[in-house]
Write an enzyme that holds these catalytic residues in place. Structure first.
Site, PDB file in Angstrom:
ATOM      1  N   GLU A   4      -3.251   9.009  -2.053  1.00 17.97           N
ATOM      2  CA  GLU A   4      -2.539   8.077  -2.935  1.00 17.97           C
ATOM      3  C   GLU A   4      -1.614   8.910  -3.826  1.00 17.97           C
ATOM      4  O   GLU A   4      -2.051   9.534  -4.790  1.00 17.97           O
ATOM      5  CB  GLU A   4      -3.513   7.270  -3.782  1.00 17.97           C
ATOM      6  CG  GLU A   4      -4.372   6.296  -2.998  1.00 17.97           C
ATOM      7  CD  GLU A   4      -3.662   4.961  -2.732  1.00 17.97           C
ATOM      8  OE1 GLU A   4      -2.442   4.873  -3.009  1.00 17.97           O
ATOM      9  OE2 GLU A   4      -4.324   4.026  -2.257  1.00 17.97           O
ATOM     10  N   GLU A  26       6.305   0.391  -1.613  1.00 17.19           N
ATOM     11  CA  GLU A  26       5.393   1.427  -1.132  1.00 17.19           C
ATOM     12  C   GLU A  26       5.586   1.713   0.350  1.00 17.19           C
ATOM     13  O   GLU A  26       5.549   2.870   0.784  1.00 17.19           O
ATOM     14  CB  GLU A  26       3.939   1.031  -1.387  1.00 17.19           C
ATOM     15  CG  GLU A  26       2.958   2.105  -0.939  1.00 17.19           C
ATOM     16  CD  GLU A  26       1.514   1.660  -0.900  1.00 17.19           C
ATOM     17  OE1 GLU A  26       0.667   2.455  -0.463  1.00 17.19           O
ATOM     18  OE2 GLU A  26       1.244   0.507  -1.304  1.00 17.19           O
ATOM     19  N   HIS A  56       0.882   0.341   5.288  1.00 14.50           N
ATOM     20  CA  HIS A  56       1.651  -0.904   5.167  1.00 14.50           C
ATOM     21  C   HIS A  56       2.813  -0.914   6.169  1.00 14.50           C
ATOM     22  O   HIS A  56       2.756  -0.251   7.185  1.00 14.50           O
ATOM     23  CB  HIS A  56       2.106  -1.099   3.722  1.00 14.50           C
ATOM     24  CG  HIS A  56       0.975  -1.002   2.743  1.00 14.50           C
ATOM     25  ND1 HIS A  56       0.037  -1.996   2.573  1.00 14.50           N
ATOM     26  CD2 HIS A  56       0.610   0.009   1.899  1.00 14.50           C
ATOM     27  CE1 HIS A  56      -0.861  -1.625   1.668  1.00 14.50           C
ATOM     28  NE2 HIS A  56      -0.537  -0.401   1.249  1.00 14.50           N
ATOM     29  N   HIS A  75      -0.334   6.858   1.302  1.00 16.52           N
ATOM     30  CA  HIS A  75      -0.190   5.672   0.452  1.00 16.52           C
ATOM     31  C   HIS A  75       0.333   6.068  -0.929  1.00 16.52           C
ATOM     32  O   HIS A  75       0.370   7.245  -1.282  1.00 16.52           O
ATOM     33  CB  HIS A  75      -1.541   4.973   0.278  1.00 16.52           C
ATOM     34  CG  HIS A  75      -1.986   4.215   1.480  1.00 16.52           C
ATOM     35  ND1 HIS A  75      -1.853   2.858   1.603  1.00 16.52           N
ATOM     36  CD2 HIS A  75      -2.571   4.648   2.628  1.00 16.52           C
ATOM     37  CE1 HIS A  75      -2.336   2.477   2.778  1.00 16.52           C
ATOM     38  NE2 HIS A  75      -2.774   3.547   3.421  1.00 16.52           N
TER      39      HIS A  75
END
Length: 265
Positions: free
Chosen positions: A144, A23, A9, A78
């Site tokens: 993650e 995030e 992102h 992430h």
């Protein structure tokens, strides 16, 4: 070893949001810590990041850049979100790969090292058809690191020491997977953390529990998200091997959430 390090992102894309955390910022913080440890502590490692600040960059731009550079490994950082209840760590390789593939072997090694230090429940090693896993010409892994909308995981995420530990877990996995060599100047201090509590009374109970097993510990106090946090430290070591021996002893005393932090001196 050429690592393309991709904090997910960024810019106009904040990623997941929850508990006052974006995030994109968390991904970047962890990735920068990974880069810093690798470039300071290991020989022959070259790191290129998809972004080193808060900017917008498409998935295609990221994978094209990694492919053009000829990276040996693509690592995408992430954090998750779902329903506020789901929690834990998981990582992904591409769905077309077999468990006998080189990428799967890298995933297994890195997953194991991250789980040693992240204090998160283990959601397993998984496979998906994500763009950054499909369009990369080199082995690629997407991690993650907890659920940002879960209060347990978010509390950890807000702690810089936790983010440093998670970064170190990624580095330890990469070092083992690619047989990286330490520089002679990479001296670190390894602390064994035997849990943390919002309640000082609960922290004292943990101290008493470990004392009954002849393990000397003490309480350190910090503030996370404006609230006091009492962390139990079971020693500090210049040798990671000695720290791991102490960690084993602490876990043998029934403390499953113990972990090691490392800080360069």
């Amino acid at each position: 070893m050429k690592l393309y390090l991709d904090p997910g992102h960024g810019g106009s894309d904040p990623g997941a949001q929850g508990n006052g955390i974006n995030e994109k910022s968390l991904n970047l913080d962890i990735a920068l810590r990974i880069r810093n440890v690798l470039t300071h502590d290991y020989k022959g490692v070259h790191v290129r990041m998809s972004r080193s600040d808060d900017r917008t960059k498409s998935l295609r731009e990221r994978t094209n850049e990694a492919n053009a550079w000829g990276a040996d490994f693509y690592l995408s950082i992430h954090c998750n979100s779902f329903n506020g209840v789901a929690r834990g760590y998981e990582d992904f390789i591409h769905s077309s790969l077999t468990d006998a593939s080189k990428t799967a072997a890298f995933q297994k090694t890195i997953h194991h090292e991250i789980m040693k230090v992240n204090q998160l429940s283990d959601r397993g090693r998984k496979k998906r058809n994500f763009h950054v896993l499909r369009e990369t010409a080199m082995p690629a892994l997407l991690t993650e690191n907890g659920f940002i909308d879960n209060t347990h995981d978010a509390r950890l995420m807000a702690d810089p020491e936790w983010r440093q530990s998670v970064a170190r877990g990624h580095v330890n996995g990469l070092a083992k997977a690619f047989k990286l060599k330490l520089t002679t100047s990479s001296k670190a201090l390894y602390k064994v953390i035997a849990g943390g509590f919002h309640s000082n009374d609960n922290a004292k109970k943990r101290v008493k529990q470990l004392g009954s097993h002849d393990i000397d510990v003490f309480i350190t106090e910090t503030t996370i998200s404006g609230k006091p946090w009492y962390r139990i430290q079971a020693g500090a070591f210049s040798s990671r091997k000695n720290a791991e021996a102490q960690l084993k002893a602490v876990r043998g005393a029934g403390i499953d959430d113990a972990y090691i932090t490392a800080k360069k001196r």
